[in-house]
Write a protein that holds these residues in place. Structure first.
Motif, PDB file in Angstrom:
ATOM      1  N   TYR A   1     -12.656  15.622   5.285  1.00 31.39           N
ATOM      2  CA  TYR A   1     -12.510  14.516   6.224  1.00 31.39           C
ATOM      3  C   TYR A   1     -13.527  13.282   5.746  1.00 31.39           C
ATOM      4  O   TYR A   1     -14.675  13.085   5.806  1.00 31.39           O
ATOM      5  CB  TYR A   1     -13.167  14.840   7.594  1.00 31.39           C
ATOM      6  CG  TYR A   1     -12.380  16.088   8.097  1.00 31.39           C
ATOM      7  CD1 TYR A   1     -11.111  15.963   8.716  1.00 31.39           C
ATOM      8  CD2 TYR A   1     -12.865  17.342   7.926  1.00 31.39           C
ATOM      9  CE1 TYR A   1     -10.500  17.359   8.959  1.00 31.39           C
ATOM     10  CE2 TYR A   1     -12.262  18.589   8.304  1.00 31.39           C
ATOM     11  CZ  TYR A   1     -11.010  18.472   8.943  1.00 31.39           C
ATOM     12  OH  TYR A   1     -10.586  19.662   9.346  1.00 31.39           O
TER      13      TYR A   1
ATOM     14  N   ASN B   1      -2.582   2.611   6.621  1.00 33.41           N
ATOM     15  CA  ASN B   1      -2.205   3.715   7.250  1.00 33.41           C
ATOM     16  C   ASN B   1      -2.454   5.060   6.296  1.00 33.41           C
ATOM     17  O   ASN B   1      -1.728   5.141   5.440  1.00 33.41           O
ATOM     18  CB  ASN B   1      -0.760   4.109   7.782  1.00 33.41           C
ATOM     19  CG  ASN B   1      -0.439   5.208   8.388  1.00 33.41           C
ATOM     20  OD1 ASN B   1      -1.146   6.218   8.090  1.00 33.41           O
ATOM     21  ND2 ASN B   1       0.356   5.220   9.493  1.00 33.41           N
ATOM     22  N   TYR B   2      -3.693   5.603   6.330  1.00 32.90           N
ATOM     23  CA  TYR B   2      -4.375   6.779   5.428  1.00 32.90           C
ATOM     24  C   TYR B   2      -3.451   8.124   5.567  1.00 32.90           C
ATOM     25  O   TYR B   2      -3.390   8.747   4.658  1.00 32.90           O
ATOM     26  CB  TYR B   2      -5.622   6.883   5.341  1.00 32.90           C
ATOM     27  CG  TYR B   2      -6.366   5.501   4.821  1.00 32.90           C
ATOM     28  CD1 TYR B   2      -6.373   5.330   3.732  1.00 32.90           C
ATOM     29  CD2 TYR B   2      -7.008   4.728   5.767  1.00 32.90           C
ATOM     30  CE1 TYR B   2      -6.861   4.029   3.141  1.00 32.90           C
ATOM     31  CE2 TYR B   2      -7.486   3.463   5.147  1.00 32.90           C
ATOM     32  CZ  TYR B   2      -7.695   3.446   4.137  1.00 32.90           C
ATOM     33  OH  TYR B   2      -7.917   2.104   3.439  1.00 32.90           O
ATOM     34  N   ASP B   3      -2.706   8.195   6.869  1.00 32.61           N
ATOM     35  CA  ASP B   3      -2.024   9.349   6.809  1.00 32.61           C
ATOM     36  C   ASP B   3      -0.848   9.120   6.198  1.00 32.61           C
ATOM     37  O   ASP B   3      -0.303  10.257   5.479  1.00 32.61           O
ATOM     38  CB  ASP B   3      -1.599   9.540   8.359  1.00 32.61           C
ATOM     39  CG  ASP B   3      -2.838  10.072   9.295  1.00 32.61           C
ATOM     40  OD1 ASP B   3      -3.701  10.631   8.692  1.00 32.61           O
ATOM     41  OD2 ASP B   3      -2.863   9.781  10.442  1.00 32.61           O
ATOM     42  N   THR B   4      -0.094   8.290   6.156  1.00 29.64           N
ATOM     43  CA  THR B   4       1.083   7.947   5.307  1.00 29.64           C
ATOM     44  C   THR B   4       0.615   8.121   3.708  1.00 29.64           C
ATOM     45  O   THR B   4       1.371   8.605   3.019  1.00 29.64           O
ATOM     46  CB  THR B   4       1.754   6.410   5.548  1.00 29.64           C
ATOM     47  OG1 THR B   4       1.888   6.410   6.831  1.00 29.64           O
ATOM     48  CG2 THR B   4       2.977   6.228   4.502  1.00 29.64           C
TER      49      THR B   4
ATOM     50  N   LEU C   1      -9.637   9.281   6.781  1.00 25.68           N
ATOM     51  CA  LEU C   1      -8.843   9.958   5.990  1.00 25.68           C
ATOM     52  C   LEU C   1      -8.952  11.538   5.908  1.00 25.68           C
ATOM     53  O   LEU C   1     -10.200  11.861   5.853  1.00 25.68           O
ATOM     54  CB  LEU C   1      -9.078   9.598   4.298  1.00 25.68           C
ATOM     55  CG  LEU C   1      -8.233  10.337   3.448  1.00 25.68           C
ATOM     56  CD1 LEU C   1      -7.064  10.262   3.350  1.00 25.68           C
ATOM     57  CD2 LEU C   1      -8.922   9.580   1.996  1.00 25.68           C
TER      58      LEU C   1
ATOM     59  N   SER D   1       0.144  11.715   2.416  1.00 22.14           N
ATOM     60  CA  SER D   1       1.425  12.431   2.825  1.00 22.14           C
ATOM     61  C   SER D   1       2.257  12.534   1.550  1.00 22.14           C
ATOM     62  O   SER D   1       2.410  11.364   0.986  1.00 22.14           O
ATOM     63  CB  SER D   1       2.489  12.072   4.105  1.00 22.14           C
ATOM     64  OG  SER D   1       2.892  10.873   3.538  1.00 22.14           O
TER      65      SER D   1
END
Length: 183
Positions: free
Chosen positions: A98, A36-39, A113, A42
């Motif tokens: 991006y 999970n690249y958002d996690t 990402l 963050s």
């Protein structure tokens, strides 16, 4: 003595190098499916001059894309394609960047990402903003019978970046001068 002078000239002429942080995308999991690249992104601050390091095997690639292609998982208009791991990308401008894996199905399954890059010297976690020009303060005239002098101007503002630059240039300059004098 000549060596000390040559060193002094070299230190004054050489630009001060400022190195950014290196971020290994996905940490130990790398650029891979199931991450999970958002996690991962963050809570991290990405600053102009930092480097993203993508570690992956031959079944993946990295494409830098625009927002529409990021959202649509399309690499048809990629800005740049990378195929050699480790891929090191230096973040060169403030704003969002991006990245997707262009292999069919990989982006749709989460291999994408988004990093928000802040300008150097921007406080951590604060997105870059455009500051409107500050209007000049209104000028006032002092009556002729007022003998008090005008207030002094405010001190100049010194940015953290210029302060760092002065430290990176100033310290070697002082050391070189001391070597020349003592040499």
């Amino acid at each position: 003595m000549a060596l000390a002078i040559a060193f002094l000239i070299l230190m004054v002429a050489a630009p001060a190098a400022v190195y950014g942080a290196e971020h290994t995308v996905g940490d130990t999991q790398g650029w891979n499916q199931g991450v999970n690249y958002d996690t991962w992104a963050s809570g991290k601050t990405f600053t102009v001059g930092d480097t993203l390091v993508f570690n992956y095997d031959s079944s993946h690639k990295v494409d830098e894309v625009n927002l529409a292609d990021y959202n649509g998982c399309s690499s048809s208009n990629s800005i740049k394609t990378y195929e050699d791991s480790p891929t090191k990308i230096t973040l060169s401008k403030a704003g969002p960047s991006y990245y997707i894996c262009p292999i069919p199905g990989h982006c749709a399954n989460g291999m994408k990402l988004l990093v928000n890059v802040v300008a150097a010297g921007t406080p951590s976690g604060t997105p870059p903003t455009t500051t409107p020009a500050t209007p000049a303060p209104p000028t006032t005239t002092t009556p002729a019978n007022n003998d008090s002098p005008p207030p002094p101007p405010p001190p100049p503002k010194i940015s953290p970046a210029s302060s760092l630059h002065m430290n990176l240039v100033g310290v070697p300059l002082v050391l070189a001068t001391l070597m020349a004098v003592m040499g």
